[in-house]
Design a protein around this motif. Structure first.
Motif, mmCIF file in Angstrom:
data_model
loop_
_atom_site.group_PDB
_atom_site.id
_atom_site.type_symbol
_atom_site.label_atom_id
_atom_site.label_comp_id
_atom_site.label_asym_id
_atom_site.label_seq_id
_atom_site.Cartn_x
_atom_site.Cartn_y
_atom_site.Cartn_z
ATOM 1 N N SER A 187 59.971 -28.994 22.388
ATOM 2 C CA SER A 187 58.892 -28.584 21.500
ATOM 3 C C SER A 187 57.573 -29.189 21.951
ATOM 4 N N VAL A 188 56.520 -28.389 21.860
ATOM 5 C CA VAL A 188 55.179 -28.861 22.218
ATOM 6 C C VAL A 188 54.256 -28.673 21.023
ATOM 7 N N MET A 189 53.261 -29.537 20.932
ATOM 8 C CA MET A 189 52.337 -29.454 19.810
ATOM 9 C C MET A 189 51.323 -28.335 20.024
ATOM 10 N N LYS A 242 58.650 -29.562 12.496
ATOM 11 C CA LYS A 242 57.837 -30.771 12.423
ATOM 12 C C LYS A 242 56.364 -30.408 12.560
ATOM 13 N N SER A 266 52.594 -37.779 11.074
ATOM 14 C CA SER A 266 53.635 -36.787 11.352
ATOM 15 C C SER A 266 54.504 -36.560 10.126
ATOM 16 N N THR A 279 51.411 -27.908 14.359
ATOM 17 C CA THR A 279 52.867 -27.796 14.351
ATOM 18 C C THR A 279 53.430 -27.945 15.758
ATOM 19 N N TYR A 280 54.714 -28.258 15.801
ATOM 20 C CA TYR A 280 55.444 -28.276 17.057
ATOM 21 C C TYR A 280 56.165 -26.934 17.196
ATOM 22 N N LYS A 339 58.836 -24.598 19.700
ATOM 23 C CA LYS A 339 59.824 -24.692 20.772
ATOM 24 C C LYS A 339 59.466 -23.745 21.909
ATOM 25 N N GLU A 366 51.087 -32.861 23.610
ATOM 26 C CA GLU A 366 52.202 -33.703 23.167
ATOM 27 C C GLU A 366 53.497 -32.914 23.270
ATOM 28 N N SER A 409 57.747 -32.966 22.286
ATOM 29 C CA SER A 409 58.792 -33.572 21.468
ATOM 30 C C SER A 409 60.154 -33.167 22.021
#
Length: 228
Positions: free
Chosen positions: A99-101, A116, A154, A191-192, A194, A224, A226
């Motif tokens: 996952s990326v922001m 998230k 977060s 948001t994150y 995928k 960012e 995740s």
């Protein structure tokens, strides 16, 4: 005054030079071998009583050396750029499934996922509440947060509605509200998302990350990452 006529020795030299021809190049670029062949051709046709000055010869040699150096530098830069692209492609492919922001408050919920997010405020806020809205704009879950300081915070939504049942898969968004200096304010939410796949030759030659929900973003825009 003696004059120079076309003697056998000179004719022989000229014939030998004329028999040499520059090989055709598919890329249209002159090599060092081609340059010396042309230089020899020039010397064979010059007036023996008025030979080329040394400074002219040096000037031609210097010009060719500079051109040849620039060509080699361009080749090296092309190889370097290719290597960088390969490295970026490898880096992008490693993000598939992670996952990326994204600087967006919308996301797509898949079955069993717990989305998230991150809320951002430049000043402390109180009575902060996170609202989860579906595609129709209906609030399906309300999460009280309370007081937060300035900066980033977060949070995670467990994927359930106010009824306690799991929310159906689909498009949702986080909306965050609170009091800043005693005034009702809406806070920024990110948001994150995928990464489902990677496009190596996207718009403008950029490497694009294809995110769940159908959107995409450039690899260079990732701030960012995740694990989930």
């Amino acid at each position: 005054m003696d004059t120079v006529s076309g003697g056998s020795a000179l004719d022989s030299l000229r014939w030998q030079q004329e028999s040499y021809k520059v090989a055709d190049k598919d890329d249209g670029m002159l090599t060092q071998e081609d340059f010396f062949a042309l230089l020899t051709k020039e010397l064979s046709y010059q007036d023996p009583t008025k030979p080329v000055e040394n400074n002219e010869m040096i000037s031609q040699m210097t010009a060719f050396s500079t051109t040849d150096g620039v060509t080699q530098l361009n080749d090296q830069f092309t190889d370097f750029a290719s290597s960088m692209s390969s490295g970026q492609a490898l880096q992008a492919s490693s993000l598939v499934g992670r996952s990326v922001m994204v600087e967006d408050n919308s996301f797509t919920l898949a079955e069993g996922e717990m989305p998230k997010g991150k809320l951002i405020t430049e000043e402390p806020a109180s009575s902060v509440v996170i609202y989860v809205e579906n595609a129709a704009g209906e609030v399906v879950q309300t999460v009280p947060v309370g007081n937060i300081g300035s900066g980033e915070s977060s949070f995670t939504w467990d994927g359930t509605e106010s009824s306690g049942y799991a929310a159906p898969p689909g498009d949702y968004r986080f909306r965050v509200a609170g009091l800043v200096d005693g005034k009702a304010s809406e806070l920024q939410a990110m948001t994150y998302r995928k990464v489902d796949s990677v496009t190596l030759a996207g718009a403008g030659g950029n490497i694009l990350l294809n995110l769940n929900g159908g959107s995409s973003m450039a690899l260079s825009d990732v701030v960012e990452v995740s694990e989930g």
